[in-house]
Design a protein around this motif. Structure first.
Motif, mmCIF file in Angstrom:
data_model
loop_
_atom_site.group_PDB
_atom_site.id
_atom_site.type_symbol
_atom_site.label_atom_id
_atom_site.label_comp_id
_atom_site.label_asym_id
_atom_site.label_seq_id
_atom_site.Cartn_x
_atom_site.Cartn_y
_atom_site.Cartn_z
ATOM 1 N N PHE A 287 0.809 -1.221 0.000
ATOM 2 C CA PHE A 287 0.000 0.000 0.000
ATOM 3 C C PHE A 287 0.843 1.272 0.000
ATOM 4 C CE2 PHE A 287 -4.181 -1.702 2.011
ATOM 5 C CZ PHE A 287 -4.274 -2.631 0.996
ATOM 6 N N TYR A 288 1.849 1.331 0.872
ATOM 7 C CA TYR A 288 2.578 2.579 1.076
ATOM 8 C C TYR A 288 3.994 2.557 0.513
ATOM 9 C CZ TYR A 288 -1.248 3.473 4.287
ATOM 10 O OH TYR A 288 -2.496 3.638 4.834
ATOM 11 N N SER A 289 4.500 1.393 0.198
ATOM 12 C CA SER A 289 5.831 1.293 -0.389
ATOM 13 C C SER A 289 5.902 0.043 -1.246
ATOM 14 C CB SER A 289 6.902 1.239 0.707
ATOM 15 O OG SER A 289 8.175 0.992 0.144
ATOM 16 N N SER A 290 6.335 0.195 -2.484
ATOM 17 C CA SER A 290 6.441 -0.946 -3.390
ATOM 18 C C SER A 290 7.616 -1.853 -3.026
ATOM 19 C CB SER A 290 6.588 -0.457 -4.834
ATOM 20 O OG SER A 290 7.747 0.360 -4.966
ATOM 21 N N LYS A 291 8.468 -1.407 -2.088
ATOM 22 C CA LYS A 291 9.632 -2.196 -1.694
ATOM 23 C C LYS A 291 9.284 -3.260 -0.656
ATOM 24 C CE LYS A 291 12.708 1.756 -2.458
ATOM 25 N NZ LYS A 291 13.679 2.685 -1.827
ATOM 26 N N LYS A 338 13.173 -3.943 12.887
ATOM 27 C CA LYS A 338 13.842 -3.212 11.822
ATOM 28 C C LYS A 338 13.210 -1.852 11.587
ATOM 29 C CE LYS A 338 15.645 -3.759 7.142
ATOM 30 N NZ LYS A 338 15.751 -4.649 5.959
ATOM 31 N N TYR A 339 11.868 -1.806 11.543
ATOM 32 C CA TYR A 339 11.149 -0.554 11.349
ATOM 33 C C TYR A 339 10.081 -0.434 12.434
ATOM 34 C CZ TYR A 339 13.268 -0.211 6.715
ATOM 35 O OH TYR A 339 14.164 -0.114 5.680
ATOM 36 N N LYS A 340 10.182 0.599 13.248
ATOM 37 C CA LYS A 340 9.209 0.794 14.311
ATOM 38 C C LYS A 340 7.825 1.050 13.728
ATOM 39 C CE LYS A 340 12.184 2.506 18.028
ATOM 40 N NZ LYS A 340 12.414 3.602 18.998
ATOM 41 N N PHE A 341 6.814 0.543 14.429
ATOM 42 C CA PHE A 341 5.445 0.763 13.997
ATOM 43 C C PHE A 341 5.092 2.249 14.161
ATOM 44 C CE2 PHE A 341 4.333 -3.793 15.545
ATOM 45 C CZ PHE A 341 5.072 -4.317 14.506
ATOM 46 N N ASN A 342 4.246 2.743 13.261
ATOM 47 C CA ASN A 342 3.745 4.118 13.347
ATOM 48 C C ASN A 342 2.431 4.124 14.122
ATOM 49 O OD1 ASN A 342 5.876 4.980 11.776
ATOM 50 N ND2 ASN A 342 4.691 4.979 9.866
ATOM 51 N N TYR A 343 2.373 4.891 15.198
ATOM 52 C CA TYR A 343 1.157 5.011 16.012
ATOM 53 C C TYR A 343 0.637 6.447 15.918
ATOM 54 C CZ TYR A 343 2.225 0.553 18.326
ATOM 55 O OH TYR A 343 2.487 -0.773 18.602
ATOM 56 N N ASN A 344 -0.689 6.573 15.729
ATOM 57 C CA ASN A 344 -1.332 7.885 15.679
ATOM 58 C C ASN A 344 -2.683 7.815 16.378
ATOM 59 O OD1 ASN A 344 0.483 9.405 13.591
ATOM 60 N ND2 ASN A 344 0.022 7.448 12.612
ATOM 61 N N ARG A 345 -3.042 8.914 17.029
ATOM 62 C CA ARG A 345 -4.378 9.036 17.623
ATOM 63 C C ARG A 345 -4.892 10.441 17.383
ATOM 64 N NH1 ARG A 345 -5.323 9.147 23.965
ATOM 65 N NH2 ARG A 345 -5.559 11.388 23.551
ATOM 66 N N TYR A 473 4.419 13.865 7.339
ATOM 67 C CA TYR A 473 4.907 12.502 7.122
ATOM 68 C C TYR A 473 6.214 12.530 6.330
ATOM 69 C CZ TYR A 473 4.871 7.485 6.353
ATOM 70 O OH TYR A 473 5.199 6.149 6.359
ATOM 71 N N SER A 474 7.320 12.145 6.981
ATOM 72 C CA SER A 474 8.643 12.190 6.341
ATOM 73 C C SER A 474 9.426 10.928 6.663
ATOM 74 C CB SER A 474 9.414 13.439 6.792
ATOM 75 O OG SER A 474 8.755 14.614 6.397
ATOM 76 N N LEU A 475 8.856 9.782 6.376
ATOM 77 C CA LEU A 475 9.494 8.492 6.623
ATOM 78 C C LEU A 475 9.349 7.614 5.391
ATOM 79 C CD1 LEU A 475 8.127 7.743 10.217
ATOM 80 C CD2 LEU A 475 10.448 8.481 9.660
ATOM 81 N N GLY A 476 10.227 6.591 5.274
ATOM 82 C CA GLY A 476 10.083 5.555 4.250
ATOM 83 C C GLY A 476 9.980 6.069 2.840
ATOM 84 N N GLY A 477 10.789 7.062 2.462
ATOM 85 C CA GLY A 477 10.771 7.576 1.102
ATOM 86 C C GLY A 477 9.809 8.724 0.885
ATOM 87 N N TYR A 478 9.234 9.287 1.963
ATOM 88 C CA TYR A 478 8.312 10.412 1.862
ATOM 89 C C TYR A 478 8.903 11.622 2.581
ATOM 90 C CZ TYR A 478 4.686 7.295 0.109
ATOM 91 O OH TYR A 478 3.964 6.410 -0.643
ATOM 92 N N LYS A 479 8.673 12.803 2.025
ATOM 93 C CA LYS A 479 9.161 14.034 2.617
ATOM 94 C C LYS A 479 8.051 15.072 2.554
ATOM 95 C CE LYS A 479 12.826 17.519 2.273
ATOM 96 N NZ LYS A 479 14.001 17.975 1.495
ATOM 97 N N ALA A 480 7.502 15.414 3.742
ATOM 98 C CA ALA A 480 6.369 16.334 3.810
ATOM 99 C C ALA A 480 6.841 17.768 3.998
ATOM 100 C CB ALA A 480 5.437 15.932 4.946
ATOM 101 N N ASP A 481 5.922 18.697 3.755
ATOM 102 C CA ASP A 481 6.192 20.124 3.905
ATOM 103 C C ASP A 481 5.166 20.706 4.870
ATOM 104 O OD1 ASP A 481 6.704 22.803 3.709
ATOM 105 O OD2 ASP A 481 6.229 22.984 1.578
ATOM 106 N N LYS A 482 5.617 21.105 6.080
ATOM 107 C CA LYS A 482 4.685 21.608 7.092
ATOM 108 C C LYS A 482 4.216 23.034 6.802
ATOM 109 C CE LYS A 482 8.133 23.267 10.455
ATOM 110 N NZ LYS A 482 8.577 23.119 11.864
#
Length: 687
Positions: A287-291, A338-345, A473-482
């Motif tokens: 879904f979020y990364s083809s790798k 290897k990759y920490k889970f992303n948690y959001n509320r 969101y700036s993880l796993g190949g993504y770079k956001a602009d605040k």
């Protein structure tokens, strides 16, 4: 216009005309109301409203009675009848829902020609819904008139606590309408209205099918005087239809829902309330990364709302609501080493007031809304002054963001014999970027030509605040602009509608001009390691048209009883935008250029009914496959069908999705399921 009669009379409500000779005497000395024009507003719709329908003549009955069905319109702050409305609203009513071979609300919306449904998995695991070439972030989603949009991301907005069997109707308003729905309604709005039984009763349903699919649930309703309370629950699972390279499941699904709703109604006030919870986990494929082809996501959502309406000279419609959303994303399923889970509320709290009154010059609506959006996260937002513990883990939320939105609206409606004008403005202020009040006007006008024809035109504007994901969101190949700017949209639309017994048809043409449109784009010239960046496009223009028609074949040809109804619709969109050729887009630059949908309902024998649907989609856009290659999305056609035995107290049915077993892609390199067979039934008990 809205003139009231100062002389009180006994009210007689007609819903049928009869050819009995004595029928007229029932009117003597009484005020007569022919049918009931039940009205509601999309933003504040309540569960008792009846879906928008036309007058229907039942010429097959022996008495040849003419039934004038109740009418509902939505699309403005002030209620208006369907014949007076200056804005076109698409309604999927209960009959459409019951006859559709679908597994979720998301699947049902595929048959609305102006709606784009992009699925990453079956059973509504994750679905992006958009309207008229927009993105999944640019529409307002409402449950019983309450805004349930999630400020974290549009991916989670359709985590509905209600089963599809509980839905009374779905209302779709296409085009920007900031003055009606406030922020996030950049290109339209979708309102899901649930049904509540009129009598104490119990319903139970079960369905099973391909890929280990099983769904079961029930509903219980208790009516006592002016009080009506209903509770329902549902559980759904599937083994999924794909596997990761390692051999494990990566499109499986498991989730449950609980929903409680009720109402109280007397001569002075009516009150509605609901509370629901949904939780689900699903394999997220790529879904979020083809790798990574073994991703997983778990989401949970709680929704509560209380609404009321007074029945005096001034109608006050206050509401209060609170929604909470939990999200856990695993880039590698079950492994946090290897990759920490992303948690959001996220927590969303809102206070809303819509009011209207009648006077000599028409009907005026006014009100406002306060909405607070709060995020605590492990990877989104600014550093928190005090960390918050993540329940069930040894980690803390370390980041967060809070913003508030205040809006004030004013609308006036003038309704003459053939002419309707609805105009208004909304003023919006948001604390996120210290934005001063911005004003977004709109106007709708219609003229009824007679003989079933009416023409309409609209000018509307709206805005959308960036989601928390787009900002941070700036993880796993993504770079956001605040520092992203809010999106803004201006729309012009015109059309003609034809509505007579047995035939409904409309044609509309529209032009959207978007400014500062937000998208995730990648520069492919930088190679496979290029990052996806959130950006504001300078502009995106869209020109499109829609044609739709619906035929009640039993009404048009009463001598036969096999063909019930037929409908067909087509939409076309062309967008132009500022983007260099070596860039690919996630959302704004991928859209449905062509969409064709049709549906045929047949009555086979006694209680045996059959329906079949066809859908063709041609999408503009590209995606990156698991090898890092850019590929063009291809058009596809799908056929679904349903065969059912529909008795008054029970129903049995078999369904098939994608019965031609076509391979197709809605989003990225995630294949959609092939032929999917299901069978099930439901039963109803009165208490």
């Amino acid at each position: 216009m809205y003139n009231s009669n100062s002389i009180k009379r006994n009210l007689l409500v007609f819903k049928h005309f009869s050819h009995k000779k004595y029928a007229l005497f029932a009117c003597v000395g009484k005020e007569v109301k022919i049918s009931v024009l039940a009205v509601c507003v999309l933003t504040y719709a309540n569960v008792n409203c009846i879906s928008a329908q036309t007058y229907k003549a039942d010429t097959t009955t022996a008495q040849k009675e003419l039934t004038l069905e109740e009418v509902v319109v939505t699309g403005s702050r002030a209620p208006m009848s369907i014949s007076q409305s200056a804005r076109m609203v698409t309604v999927l009513d209960r009959s459409d829902i019951a006859a559709a071979p679908v597994q979720s609300v998301n699947d049902l919306l595929k048959y609305a020609v102006g709606v784009d449904v992009r699925q990453r998995g079956a059973i509504g695991a994750q679905t992006d819904i958009s309207v008229r070439g927009g993105t999944n972030e640019q529409i307002t989603i409402l449950l019983n008139g309450i805004n349930i949009c999630d400020p974290q991301t549009g991916h989670n907005v359709f985590e509905l606590p209600v089963d599809i069997s509980e839905i009374e109707r779905i209302e779709i308003l296409e085009g920007p309408a900031g003055r009606v729905y406030g922020t996030s309604s950049l290109v339209g709005a979708i309102n899901i209205v649930t049904k509540i039984a009129a009598n104490s009763s119990v319903d139970v349903h079960i369905k099973g099918g391909s890929y280990g699919y099983l769904t079961t649930g029930g509903r219980a309703n208790v009516v006592s005087g002016k009080w009506n309370n209903q509770i329902s629950a549902n559980y759904t699972k599937s083994d999924g239809y794909t596997r990761a390279k390692g051999g494990n499941l990566n499109s499986d699904y498991e989730g449950g829902r609980v929903f409680y709703q009720g109402n109280y109604n007397n001569e002075n006030i009516k009150v509605n309330w609901h509370a629901g919870m949904t939780t689900k986990g699903f394999g997220s494929n790529t879904f979020y990364s083809s790798k990574f082809d073994n991703q997983y996501e778990h989401v949970a959502k709680i929704m509560t709302a209380l609404q009321a309406e007074t029945k005096g000279v001034i109608h006050f419609r206050p509401s209060i609501y609170w929604n909470r959303n939990y999200d856990r994303f695993e880039l590698i399923r079950g492994s946090e080493a290897k990759y920490k889970f992303n948690y959001n509320r996220t927590d969303v709290f809102g206070l809303n007031l819509n009011s209207y009154f009648d006077w000599t010059l028409g009907r005026t609506a006014f009100g406002g809304e306060f909405r607070n959006e709060d995020l605590i996260s492990g990877n989104l937002g600014e550093p928190l002054n005090k960390t918050r513990h993540i329940h069930g883990t040894d980690r803390n939320y370390t980041l967060g963001l809070n913003r508030s939105n205040l809006s004030i609206h004013l609308e006036h409606n003038i309704i003459l014999n053939r002419f309707t004008l609805s105009a208004g403005v909304i003023a919006v202020k948001n604390t996120w970027n210290e934005m001063n009040f911005q004003f977004y006007p709109g106007a709708d006008v219609s003229y009824r030509l007679g003989s079933g024809f009416s023409i309409y035109a609209s000018y509307n504007t709206s805005l959308r605040m960036p989601s928390f994901t787009e900002l941070y969101y700036s993880l796993g190949g993504y770079k956001a602009d605040k520092y992203l700017k809010p999106e803004e949209m201006t729309s012009l639309e015109g059309g003609i509608r034809y509505n007579v017994p047995g035939i409904e048809a409309k044609v509309s043409v529209y032009h959207h001009h978007g400014k500062n449109m937000i998208d995730w784009i990648k520069n492919t010239s930088k190679g496979n390691d290029a990052e996806w960046e959130s950006v504001n496009h300078s502009k995106v223009n869209a020109l499109g048209f829609e044609i739709s028609s619906r035929f009640n074949l039993r009404e048009l040809f009463p001598a036969q009883n096999v063909f019930n109804s037929f409908q067909v619709a087509y939409s076309y969109i062309n967008q132009d935008k500022d983007l260099e050729s070596n860039y690919v887009s996630h959302y704004a630059l991928e859209y449905l250029r062509h969409k064709l949908v049709s549906k045929l309902n047949l009555h086979i024998y006694k209680l045996l009914n059959f329906s079949t649907s066809y859908r063709y989609q041609y999408r503009i856009g590209n995606y990156t496959d698991t090898q890092g290659n850019s590929r063009q999305l291809k058009p596809y056609s799908l056929v679904d069908a349903r065969l059912s035995w529909d008795a008054p107290k029970y129903a049995l049915y078999i369904e098939g999705n994608n019965i031609l077993n076509k391979t197709y892609y809605d989003y990225g390199d995630v294949p959609q399921p092939g032929f999917w067979f299901m069978a099930g039934g439901s039963i109803h008990f009165n208490l």
